[in-house]
Design a protein around this motif. Structure first.
Motif: not given
Length: 196
Positions: A51, A56, A60-61, A187-188
């Motif tokens: 992140n 981010r 997050y995630g 997510r990434w």
């Protein structure tokens, strides 16, 4: 990688963990429970780094906080369930639902039935990290009584900071590899994946 470079990555990881309020709350709460040989491992740790590296927000995630501990004195599910309930009682939501507890001393009892791979008994929580499907996932942290953060990363931290997923060299054909890569990439998307 030199010892100085490795130490530098460890220092960066510690700094990132300390800036993540949610992760620090989990670490502080778990420290107070005085569990044997415990660490917060895998996702909540390496994903916090990702992140920061990808700009981010913290959290997050992150779907859960994997709390691994090692207690070979009683490997029954009932004993583990007592710890699971004790940990849950120490947290308010959302953490109560997000902290997932596993006694690493009993993983060998259920792993093959669940994942289709043999899994020999472990001797410690840190030894479990060496069996994660990717080196980037094999990282754990613990908040010590003196407020130091200790890091365990048997494969080093290079892949974590390089946003790279590669198979664990000791488990190159791990069944969970494809699912883990797909979940992480969703997510990434910046991740680099090195296939088995």
């Amino acid at each position: 990688m030199s010892r100085a470079e490795s130490s530098s990555l460890t220092d960066r990881l510690v700094e990132i963990v300390r800036r993540d309020a949610g992760l620090m709350q989990v670490l502080t709460t778990v420290r107070g429970l005085d569990l044997p040989d415990w660490r917060i491992v895998s996702g909540a740790v390496y994903q916090s780094v990702w992140n920061v590296l990808t700009g981010r927000p913290a959290g997050y995630g992150i779907k859960d906080y994997d709390l691994a501990y090692f207690d070979a004195s009683d490997v029954s599910y009932e004993a583990e369930d007592i710890v699971i309930r004790r940990v849950a009682a120490a947290f308010d939501e959302p953490f109560r639902s997000q902290v997932e507890v596993r006694n690493q001393a009993r993983v060998h009892l259920w792993f093959e039935n669940r994942f289709g791979e043999a899994y020999s008994p472990l001797g410690s929580t840190d030894q479990a990290l060496g069996r994660f499907v990717a080196p980037a996932f094999a990282v754990g942290v613990r908040l010590e009584a003196d407020d130091r953060l200790t890091v365990a990363a048997p494969f080093g931290l290079e892949d974590v900071f390089a946003l790279t997923l590669r198979p664990n060299p000791d488990r190159p054909l791990a069944r969970g590899w494809t699912r883990a890569v797909d979940n992480a990439r969703a997510r990434w998307p910046e991740l680099t994946v090195i296939a088995a």
